[in-house]
Design a protein around this motif. Structure first.
Motif, mmCIF file in Angstrom:
data_model
loop_
_atom_site.group_PDB
_atom_site.id
_atom_site.type_symbol
_atom_site.label_atom_id
_atom_site.label_comp_id
_atom_site.label_asym_id
_atom_site.label_seq_id
_atom_site.Cartn_x
_atom_site.Cartn_y
_atom_site.Cartn_z
ATOM 1 N N PHE A 110 -3.311 3.634 -7.713
ATOM 2 C CA PHE A 110 -4.586 3.588 -7.011
ATOM 3 C C PHE A 110 -5.384 2.461 -7.656
ATOM 4 N N GLN A 126 -7.305 0.662 -12.316
ATOM 5 C CA GLN A 126 -6.309 1.467 -11.623
ATOM 6 C C GLN A 126 -5.936 2.720 -12.399
ATOM 7 N N ASN A 140 3.564 4.220 -8.196
ATOM 8 C CA ASN A 140 2.428 4.238 -7.271
ATOM 9 C C ASN A 140 1.128 4.108 -8.055
ATOM 10 N N CYS A 200 1.687 10.054 -1.415
ATOM 11 C CA CYS A 200 2.811 9.165 -1.744
ATOM 12 C C CYS A 200 4.050 9.511 -0.932
ATOM 13 N N GLN A 244 -8.722 10.526 -6.340
ATOM 14 C CA GLN A 244 -8.304 9.594 -7.400
ATOM 15 C C GLN A 244 -9.457 9.231 -8.327
ATOM 16 N N THR A 256 -4.004 1.437 -2.450
ATOM 17 C CA THR A 256 -2.883 1.930 -3.240
ATOM 18 C C THR A 256 -1.758 0.928 -3.095
#
Length: 188
Positions: free
Chosen positions: A91, A53, A89, A63, A27, A180
């Motif tokens: 991060f 994020q 979703n 996920c 990420q 997350t």
């Protein structure tokens, strides 16, 4: 099922531990943007949330594994009307000074007539990716019976709760906290 009950929430200790470190690296290859409030637009409440994020594709294997646990928990414990498990979703990185004041995750659509195209967040899920020893502060807290219930969770722990439950991330005093967050949607 390996879930443990904490007030209105359930936690699965270590569920994503094996994936945590590699997922952080993956990420961090993406650009992170300042986190916002109120459904992805800046609400003008600048001191409520301090973090960065990026979005995660719902088809990412990480996920999909979270989705599997959330769907199983919902089926066994709540049976909430959900038709999009973990469809949104993110991060999230909290640096020292980062926080998210008490809030709930429900976003009500302005058009209640079409619940399929404008569903409501119903289940929230959070995974702590950082090793708990790598940062100070940053505890997660829920409101249970009008009282704050604060607790630590560790790397890979998956926390799942109804989105109407008020919660917060306390201010981080040192280190970096990666996590997350995943939302499941349904109609009224």
């Amino acid at each position: 099922m390996a879930f443990e009950r904490i007030g209105p929430a359930f936690i699965w200790r270590g569920y994503m531990k094996q994936e945590a470190e590699e997922f952080i690296k993956e990420q961090l290859e993406k650009p992170l943007a300042p986190s916002q409030t109120t459904g992805g637009y800046n609400s003008g409440v600048n001191d409520a949330r301090t973090s960065e994020q990026c979005m995660i594709n719902p088809t990412n294997p990480y996920c999909l594994k979270v989705k599997q646990a959330v769907a199983q928990l919902n089926e066994e414990m709540w049976n909430i009307n959900i038709f999009e498990h973990c469809s949104e979703n993110n991060f999230i990185r909290y640096n020292a000074g980062g926080k998210f004041k008490m809030h709930h995750d429900i976003i009500y659509p302005t058009n209640y007539a079409n619940h399929v195209s404008r569903p409501v967040r119903k289940i929230s899920a959070i995974v702590l990716l950082s090793d708990r020893g790598s940062f100070e502060g940053g505890k997660f807290a829920l409101t249970v019976d009008e009282k704050r219930a604060s607790f630590d969770f560790d790397q890979g722990d998956l926390l799942v709760f109804p989105s109407y439950i008020r919660h917060q991330v306390d201010e981080l005093t040192s280190g970096i906290r990666y996590s997350t967050v995943h939302w499941s949607y349904g109609g009224f």
